[in-house]
Design a protein around this motif. Structure first.
Motif, PDB file in Angstrom:
ATOM      1  N   LEU A 128      81.072  23.827  42.242  1.00  0.00           N
ATOM      2  CA  LEU A 128      80.582  22.717  42.399  1.00  0.00           C
ATOM      3  C   LEU A 128      78.863  22.688  41.725  1.00  0.00           C
ATOM      4  O   LEU A 128      78.482  23.820  41.747  1.00  0.00           O
ATOM      5  CB  LEU A 128      80.427  22.618  43.961  1.00  0.00           C
ATOM      6  CG  LEU A 128      79.827  21.665  44.583  1.00  0.00           C
ATOM      7  CD1 LEU A 128      80.878  20.111  44.503  1.00  0.00           C
ATOM      8  CD2 LEU A 128      79.864  21.604  46.319  1.00  0.00           C
ATOM      9  N   ASP A 129      78.775  21.637  41.117  1.00  0.00           N
ATOM     10  CA  ASP A 129      77.267  21.583  40.475  1.00  0.00           C
ATOM     11  C   ASP A 129      76.367  20.841  41.279  1.00  0.00           C
ATOM     12  O   ASP A 129      76.644  20.139  42.126  1.00  0.00           O
ATOM     13  CB  ASP A 129      77.597  20.908  39.375  1.00  0.00           C
ATOM     14  CG  ASP A 129      77.898  21.866  38.068  1.00  0.00           C
ATOM     15  OD1 ASP A 129      77.526  23.190  38.368  1.00  0.00           O
ATOM     16  OD2 ASP A 129      78.594  21.586  37.105  1.00  0.00           O
ATOM     17  N   VAL A 130      75.037  21.529  41.043  1.00  0.00           N
ATOM     18  CA  VAL A 130      73.953  20.781  41.824  1.00  0.00           C
ATOM     19  C   VAL A 130      74.049  19.209  41.319  1.00  0.00           C
ATOM     20  O   VAL A 130      73.957  19.033  39.991  1.00  0.00           O
ATOM     21  CB  VAL A 130      72.837  21.597  41.465  1.00  0.00           C
ATOM     22  CG1 VAL A 130      71.647  20.654  42.035  1.00  0.00           C
ATOM     23  CG2 VAL A 130      72.871  22.985  42.130  1.00  0.00           C
ATOM     24  N   GLN A 135      68.414  18.847  40.324  1.00  0.00           N
ATOM     25  CA  GLN A 135      68.532  19.763  39.417  1.00  0.00           C
ATOM     26  C   GLN A 135      67.070  20.393  39.145  1.00  0.00           C
ATOM     27  O   GLN A 135      66.041  19.645  39.272  1.00  0.00           O
ATOM     28  CB  GLN A 135      69.315  19.580  38.195  1.00  0.00           C
ATOM     29  CG  GLN A 135      70.634  20.010  38.492  1.00  0.00           C
ATOM     30  CD  GLN A 135      71.572  19.583  37.352  1.00  0.00           C
ATOM     31  OE1 GLN A 135      71.181  19.485  36.181  1.00  0.00           O
ATOM     32  NE2 GLN A 135      72.959  19.965  37.398  1.00  0.00           N
ATOM     33  N   GLY A 136      66.950  21.515  38.523  1.00  0.00           N
ATOM     34  CA  GLY A 136      65.619  22.182  38.132  1.00  0.00           C
ATOM     35  C   GLY A 136      64.657  22.766  39.181  1.00  0.00           C
ATOM     36  O   GLY A 136      65.195  22.894  40.416  1.00  0.00           O
ATOM     37  N   ILE A 216      76.086  24.682  50.400  1.00  0.00           N
ATOM     38  CA  ILE A 216      75.847  25.846  50.028  1.00  0.00           C
ATOM     39  C   ILE A 216      77.006  26.050  48.756  1.00  0.00           C
ATOM     40  O   ILE A 216      76.571  26.806  47.900  1.00  0.00           O
ATOM     41  CB  ILE A 216      76.371  26.932  50.925  1.00  0.00           C
ATOM     42  CG1 ILE A 216      75.724  28.311  50.776  1.00  0.00           C
ATOM     43  CG2 ILE A 216      77.746  27.195  51.274  1.00  0.00           C
ATOM     44  CD1 ILE A 216      74.344  28.450  50.885  1.00  0.00           C
ATOM     45  N   GLY A 217      77.944  25.163  48.627  1.00  0.00           N
ATOM     46  CA  GLY A 217      78.911  25.235  47.689  1.00  0.00           C
ATOM     47  C   GLY A 217      78.298  24.967  46.179  1.00  0.00           C
ATOM     48  O   GLY A 217      78.902  25.490  45.306  1.00  0.00           O
ATOM     49  N   ALA A 218      77.227  24.269  46.128  1.00  0.00           N
ATOM     50  CA  ALA A 218      76.476  23.997  44.895  1.00  0.00           C
ATOM     51  C   ALA A 218      75.776  25.208  44.377  1.00  0.00           C
ATOM     52  O   ALA A 218      75.621  25.479  43.156  1.00  0.00           O
ATOM     53  CB  ALA A 218      75.922  23.069  44.937  1.00  0.00           C
ATOM     54  N   LEU A 219      75.580  26.186  45.288  1.00  0.00           N
ATOM     55  CA  LEU A 219      74.803  27.373  44.896  1.00  0.00           C
ATOM     56  C   LEU A 219      75.746  28.481  44.486  1.00  0.00           C
ATOM     57  O   LEU A 219      75.418  29.572  44.015  1.00  0.00           O
ATOM     58  CB  LEU A 219      73.921  27.651  46.076  1.00  0.00           C
ATOM     59  CG  LEU A 219      72.546  26.926  46.366  1.00  0.00           C
ATOM     60  CD1 LEU A 219      71.918  27.415  47.573  1.00  0.00           C
ATOM     61  CD2 LEU A 219      71.810  26.980  45.111  1.00  0.00           C
TER      62      LEU A 219
END
Lengths: 313, 386
Positions: A128-130, A135-136, A216-219
């Motif tokens: 999963l992407d942020v 972002q950043g 948490i999935g994006a991390l």
């Protein structure tokens, strides 16, 4: 000297934020766990599975639609629905039984939900992407920087804590929850439909776990079994904070998050004063992983009911 | 009955063919292989690649005497031990293989070889099994754990002056750091030990940010590497990363994306390695599975072909002869040249690779230089095999 970097203000601040971020995730888990125990007297081992359901729902919906936010919504909905279903079909039959039987049933649920998820999604982790908006990294005072997404997690966690506080102290539902905590039979006798209240509380706790999983999935990678390490930490949190106390869950979660992060960071440095860097690092890492359990043992020795637990329980 | 007739007819046909082509195949005897590997959880990508390549090599060889059973260890040592016991005692396997993780290999391999089983490693190469505790029935077809990291240490010594190093606290992680330091001559900006299976690296990234290092060497295979790289990309830290091939393997790259472009890493093989066996392997793997093979797949492919070469020469029930046949390493390795050292670990070339993007958008590694030629390992001297 090699192995020891200077303890700058920026580094300390960043590690404190890391501790806080872990604490916030733990709070979202522990709040549901402690609420369910407080109101219904049920020890729900399957709470980690609800966290996993949230993460998988978020990853699957985000991959299908391309929108992280829809995914997060799906995480909340899926976990709440799964929670309500579990309460209505299984746990409802166990309220009168002792804790051992509840533990047995909810442990079985862990196995069923894990295998079911593996069956649907396979053994490979999902990613999963942020979302682009978060972002950043944002600059910190002292010259450091911190990922925007982690700051957002801290913000969401703080908002959830505030929302939960308002819900419990200011609303009719909150009043019933508090009443349910202090005397289950009496509020039933006063005409509150206790079955619906229980389902609602369980779904609420599940939704909080699903929210944590979705975030948490994006991390990390989204995988079967991701909930159990969090579940263990969440139990440490509610034991430290006092079982049944939301306020205790918040304080316990932040305490565990900060102690764990700072331990992993500072202990290798402390050992490096006496041992060569590579041995110090290995020893520090080993002791750091025990630290929160030591913290729990010390708190239990001094206050067996936990920091905010009611002494009578 | 029909199928039995068909298979004996096929065997007769194969027999005739064998008579015509290779007299060695006359001796070919049944061989049962048990593969224990990681097919679920964060480490699943590695085991799936190893299994797929191994099975494909057997499928192409189409040798009815060699049978394969596969089980998932879920990256748990206790489960791997149970499966190994079951495979040895009730399935009657002659050869065990497939384990990815060194802590699992340490739990399974020494016991298996003590019982007269052959163990062929497709990946894990803990230092403890390469030196004084080497065994005549333990063959490592991949590497000794230190090897790729030694190559990166040598590369970093030429390129950087102040590297921070990081690996998980388990046998392969400690071997990684030892291997790197064996060849690295610059200053160490720090050494961080993480936990196996750790999924959040915020505390480590903060230390990297504050370390003043000019480069970060990290060994985090599978899901650990994916989590770290994703979080590192979001952290705003700009210090260049280097690592062994595992940290930037074909199973990791799709999840990490363009953040990995240009990164240098080390391995004994890359999909662009120019030799006939390698080209055939990449083509066959892509045709079968629709993706590029990783280093784990390449090593498992070689392991299967080594096993087939030995099976064609000797009966596994005659351990002396089978051992000698394995030791010859008489197969076409995708690594071009491949031989066994005195401790049954490889002597091979190790390359520095770079992550690049192909025209179709796929991220992969290509070889940029050779770090070591005919490289063995530091533990072989302590091994007293005949």
């Amino acid at each position: 000297m090699s192995g020891i970097s200077p303890l700058s203000f920026a580094l300390l601040l960043e590690q404190l934020l890391n501790g806080l971020q872990l604490g916030v995730m733990l709070f979202l888990m522990a709040a549901g766990l402690t609420l369910i125990f407080g109101v219904m007297g049920v020890i729900n081992l399957a709470h980690g599975s609800l966290y996993m359901i949230g993460a998988f729902a978020c990853a699957a919906v985000a991959a299908a639609t391309g929108s992280y936010w829809l995914g997060l919504g799906a995480a909340l909905a899926a976990a709440a629905a799964a929670g309500a279903l579990i309460e209505a079909t299984i746990l409802r039959r166990l309220y009168g039984r002792d804790h051992l039987e509840q533990v047995l049933a909810t442990f079985a649920l862990i196995l069923i939900i894990s295998e079911g998820t593996r069956w649907i999604f396979g053994g490979f982790p999902l990613f999963l992407d942020v979302p682009p908006l978060l972002q950043g990294a944002a600059p910190l005072p002292g010259g450091g920087a911190y990922p925007v997404y982690r700051l957002a997690i801290i913000g969401v966690g703080a908002a959830a804590a505030l929302g939960l506080h308002l819900l419990i102290s200011r609303t009719r539902l909150g009043m019933r929850i508090r009443a349910g905590e202090s005397d289950r039979e009496m509020i039933g006798a006063l005409g509150v439909e206790i079955g619906r209240l229980y389902t609602l509380v369980f779904a609420l706790g599940a939704a909080l776990a699903g929210l944590a999983g979705g975030m948490i999935g994006a991390l990390q990678s989204v995988q079967v079994g991701m909930g159990e390490p969090m579940l263990i930490l969440a139990f440490v949190v509610i034991v430290i904070g006092g079982i049944g106390s939301i306020w205790g869950a918040l304080v316990g979660a932040v305490l565990v998050g900060v102690v764990d992060t700072m331990g992993r960071f500072l202990l290798p440095k402390a050992f490096a004063l006496a041992w060569p860097p590579s041995e110090a690092s290995a020893m520090g890492a080993a002791v750091a992983s025990l630290l929160i359990y030591l913290l729990m043992a010390v708190i239990l020795a001094l206050r067996p009911q936990g920091l905010f637990g009611a002494a009578s329980r | 009955m029909n199928s039995r007739f068909a298979s004996s007819a096929a065997a007769l046909g194969a027999f005739g063919l064998a008579l015509a082509t290779s007299p060695a195949a006359l001796q070919a005897a049944p061989l049962k292989v048990g593969m224990i590997t990681t097919l679920s959880g964060a480490g699943a990508g590695l085991g799936v690649d190893a299994r797929d390549a191994f099975a494909l090599a057997l499928k192409r060889a189409d040798n009815p005497e060699v049978t394969l059973i596969v089980e998932d260890d879920a990256q748990k040592p206790e489960l791997a031990v149970q499966i190994a016991d079951k495979m040895i005692q009730s399935d009657g396997v002659d050869v065990l293989t497939g384990i990815i993780w060194s802590n699992l290999a340490m739990a399974v391999a020494p016991n298996a070889v003590d019982q007269g089983i052959f163990y062929l490693s497709v990946n894990a190469g803990p230092s403890a099994l390469a030196g004084a505790n080497c065994h005549e029935n333990y063959f490592n077809v991949a590497y000794q754990n230190d090897n790729f990291h030694e190559a990166m240490g040598q590369y970093a010594a030429r390129t950087y002056a102040n590297t921070l190093i990081m690996a998980p606290n388990y046998p392969a992680g400690l071997d990684a750091l030892t291997g790197f330091k064996r060849y690295y001559t610059g200053e160490l900006a720090g050494e961080i030990h993480t936990q196996v299976g750790q999924s959040d690296y915020a505390a480590e990234i903060a230390q990297i940010r504050a370390s003043g290092a000019d480069s970060v060497f990290f060994f985090l295979p599978g899901g650990m590497g994916i989590a770290f790289l994703k979080q590192y990309a979001q952290s705003g830290v700009e210090i260049p990363l280097i690592g062994p091939g595992f940290s930037f393997s074909q199973d990791v790259l799709p999840a990490v994306g363009d953040a990995a472009l240009g990164v240098r890493n080390s391995a004994s093989w890359a999909p662009d390695l120019d030799n006939e066996a390698s080209r055939a392997f990449v083509e066959a793997f892509k045709a079968e599975y629709g993706r590029l093979p990783s280093i784990y797949a390449a090593q498992a492919w070689d392991t299967a072909n080594l096993l087939l070469s030995a099976q064609a020469k000797a009966d596994v029930k005659d351990p002396e002869a089978f051992r000698a046949a394995l030791k010859e390493a008489d197969f076409a390795s995708v690594r071009g040249k491949f031989g066994f050292n005195t401790n049954n670990h490889p002597i091979q070339d190790i390359y520095v690779r770079e992550v690049v993007k192909l025209d179709d958008g796929t991220l992969t590694n290509r070889i940029v230089e050779t770090a070591f030629t005919d490289h063995g390992d530091a533990y072989a001297e302590a091994c007293k095999l005949p």
